[in-house]
Write a protein that holds these residues in place. Structure first.
Motif, mmCIF file in Angstrom:
data_model
loop_
_atom_site.group_PDB
_atom_site.id
_atom_site.type_symbol
_atom_site.label_atom_id
_atom_site.label_comp_id
_atom_site.label_asym_id
_atom_site.label_seq_id
_atom_site.Cartn_x
_atom_site.Cartn_y
_atom_site.Cartn_z
ATOM 1 N N ASN A 232 -10.776 4.638 -15.703
ATOM 2 C CA ASN A 232 -11.605 5.724 -16.361
ATOM 3 C C ASN A 232 -12.739 4.775 -17.146
ATOM 4 O O ASN A 232 -13.418 5.116 -18.014
ATOM 5 N N ASP B 259 1.099 -1.099 -0.140
ATOM 6 C CA ASP B 259 -0.113 -0.058 -0.124
ATOM 7 C C ASP B 259 1.064 1.179 -0.004
ATOM 8 O O ASP B 259 1.442 1.370 0.978
ATOM 9 N N ILE C 179 -6.110 6.099 -21.628
ATOM 10 C CA ILE C 179 -5.988 4.573 -21.933
ATOM 11 C C ILE C 179 -7.057 3.889 -21.286
ATOM 12 O O ILE C 179 -7.516 4.432 -20.053
ATOM 13 N N LYS D 80 -0.340 14.917 -10.811
ATOM 14 C CA LYS D 80 0.713 14.473 -11.818
ATOM 15 C C LYS D 80 1.854 15.521 -12.239
ATOM 16 O O LYS D 80 2.789 15.155 -12.904
ATOM 17 N N THR E 38 -8.944 1.544 -19.080
ATOM 18 C CA THR E 38 -8.537 0.907 -17.799
ATOM 19 C C THR E 38 -9.546 1.041 -16.644
ATOM 20 O O THR E 38 -10.508 1.890 -17.109
HETATM 21 P P1 NAD Z 1 -6.135 1.561 -12.565
HETATM 22 O O1 NAD Z 1 -7.132 1.746 -11.382
HETATM 23 O O2 NAD Z 1 -6.507 0.090 -13.427
HETATM 24 O O3 NAD Z 1 -4.388 1.192 -11.775
HETATM 25 C C1 NAD Z 1 -4.103 1.730 -10.699
HETATM 26 C C2 NAD Z 1 -3.508 0.740 -9.896
HETATM 27 O O4 NAD Z 1 -2.819 1.651 -8.861
HETATM 28 C C3 NAD Z 1 -4.466 -0.205 -9.338
HETATM 29 O O5 NAD Z 1 -3.742 -1.474 -9.470
HETATM 30 C C4 NAD Z 1 -4.634 0.023 -7.938
HETATM 31 O O6 NAD Z 1 -4.958 -1.076 -7.183
HETATM 32 C C5 NAD Z 1 -3.239 0.961 -7.507
HETATM 33 N N1 NAD Z 1 -3.173 1.466 -6.309
HETATM 34 C C6 NAD Z 1 -3.976 2.600 -6.050
HETATM 35 N N2 NAD Z 1 -3.796 2.779 -4.806
HETATM 36 C C7 NAD Z 1 -2.780 2.156 -4.493
HETATM 37 C C8 NAD Z 1 -1.996 2.345 -3.401
HETATM 38 N N3 NAD Z 1 -2.445 3.081 -2.051
HETATM 39 N N4 NAD Z 1 -1.072 1.003 -2.882
HETATM 40 C C9 NAD Z 1 -0.889 0.375 -3.998
HETATM 41 N N5 NAD Z 1 -1.320 0.324 -5.026
HETATM 42 C C10 NAD Z 1 -2.460 1.273 -5.293
HETATM 43 O O7 NAD Z 1 -5.951 2.406 -13.625
HETATM 44 P P2 NAD Z 1 -4.387 2.792 -14.671
HETATM 45 O O8 NAD Z 1 -4.929 3.446 -15.991
HETATM 46 O O9 NAD Z 1 -3.735 1.398 -14.846
HETATM 47 O O10 NAD Z 1 -3.584 3.644 -13.949
HETATM 48 C C11 NAD Z 1 -2.101 3.347 -13.904
HETATM 49 C C12 NAD Z 1 -1.219 4.577 -13.798
HETATM 50 O O11 NAD Z 1 -1.441 5.310 -14.941
HETATM 51 C C13 NAD Z 1 -1.927 5.644 -12.653
HETATM 52 O O12 NAD Z 1 -0.832 6.383 -12.032
HETATM 53 C C14 NAD Z 1 -2.729 6.575 -13.354
HETATM 54 O O13 NAD Z 1 -2.916 8.087 -12.783
HETATM 55 C C15 NAD Z 1 -1.827 6.551 -14.572
HETATM 56 N N6 NAD Z 1 -2.471 7.196 -15.846
HETATM 57 C C16 NAD Z 1 -3.734 6.547 -16.404
HETATM 58 C C17 NAD Z 1 -3.912 7.110 -17.778
HETATM 59 C C18 NAD Z 1 -5.424 6.083 -18.039
HETATM 60 O O14 NAD Z 1 -5.867 6.920 -19.166
HETATM 61 N N7 NAD Z 1 -5.527 5.038 -18.077
HETATM 62 C C19 NAD Z 1 -3.630 8.144 -18.157
HETATM 63 C C20 NAD Z 1 -2.492 8.687 -17.664
HETATM 64 C C21 NAD Z 1 -1.855 8.253 -16.320
#
Ligand code: NAD
Length: 260
Positions: A205, A66, A200, A171, A202
């Protein structure tokens, strides 16, 4: 003759590996030959991913983490290094997002976002970075193979859009954190770079793309499409490669041109 990048013998620690980008980064790095440590809170999901990676012949390990709990960070990193080996690559990916108008943000909402996206990311990188620094300093000249830290920022770390202001602020901090770490740690052969993905599909979103507002957003994107986690495969492998030793402090957009 084909060009290839081989990460065999490297240990990659991927935070937030239980879904989305983190899970895909882990699959990809394992396919490139790295031993991957899957670190997140949802251990059952990590075990499923480990089975998937092992089923493809990869090497994966599950560690509960965490990022909002400093003791959890310290013990997860220590556990990874004891069980798997010295961490060569950190993919600092765990993150959370919410949509809210700025006037509706409560202190708890702010803390939720910053505790994970900024404080969590910082202390994970610090814990791994300290160990990389100790190895770099202790190594005979020219023998340290180099560390790689990839911080996952966002398109929204570089530009603002409505209703995601606090996320964008968090960010943006990751972008500046990346530059500060690259500056202080680069001379020890620890390269720190940030990636700024665009939209992306996931868990963070997914709900959005079916809504009228989400569809409207897609129409505003340059190629009217949302990406898939696999669209970042080549970028993550490139940044982790030993051959990328000249890339440090870079902030790389992978957003299909939305940030232009
Ligand atoms: P997601 O919600 O599928 O993944 C986020 C992950 O972070 C999950 O596995 C979640 O369990 C984990 N997480 C959250 N809080 C946590 C904590 N306290 N301790 C440990 N793990 C924790 O979404 P994603 O899109 O895969 O996001 C991954 C990264 O990419 C994030 O930092 C997000 O901000 C960034 N991001 C995503 C997008 C997009 O469009 N999907 C775009 C730009 C940046």
């Amino acid at each position: 003759m084909a060009y290839s990048i081989d990460l065999s013998g490297r240990v990659a620690f991927v935070t937030g590996a239980s879904s989305g980008l983190g899970a895909q980064f882990a699959r990809t790095l394992a396919r490139a030959g790295a031993a991957v440590v899957l670190a997140s809170r949802r251990v059952d999901r990590l075990k499923d991913l480990r089975a998937e990676i092992e089923g493809e012949g990869g090497d994966a390990h599950v560690i509960e983490l965490d990022v909002t709990d400093h003791d959890s960070i310290k013990s997860a990193v220590a556990h990874a290094e004891t069980e798997v080996g010295s961490i060569d690559i950190l993919v600092n990916n765990a993150g959370v997002g919410t949509t809210q108008r700025l006037q509706d943000v409560a202190p708890d909402d702010f803390d939720y976002m910053f505790n994970t996206n900024v404080k969590g990311a910082f202390f994970v990188a610090q814990e791994v970075g300290k160990r990389m620094l100790a190895r770099a300093r202790g190594a005979a000249p020219g023998t340290y193979t180099g560390g790689r830290i990839i911080n996952v920022s966002s398109l929204l770390g570089l530009r603002a859009l409505p209703k995601v202001g606090v996320y964008a602020m968090s960010k943006a901090a990751v972008v500046q954190m990346t530059k500060a770490m690259a500056l202080e740690w680069g001379r020890f052969d620890i390269n720190v770079n940030a990636i700024c993905p665009g939209y992306i599909d996931t868990e963070i979103n997914h709900h959005q793309w079916k809504t009228e507002q989400g569809q409207k957003l897609v129409q505003e994107l340059p190629r009217k499409r949302v990406g898939k986690p696999q669209d970042l495969d080549s970028l993550i492998v490139m940044l982790c490669a030993n051959e990328s030793h000249f890339i440090n402090g870079a902030v790389i957009s992978a957003d299909d041109g939305f940030g232009v």
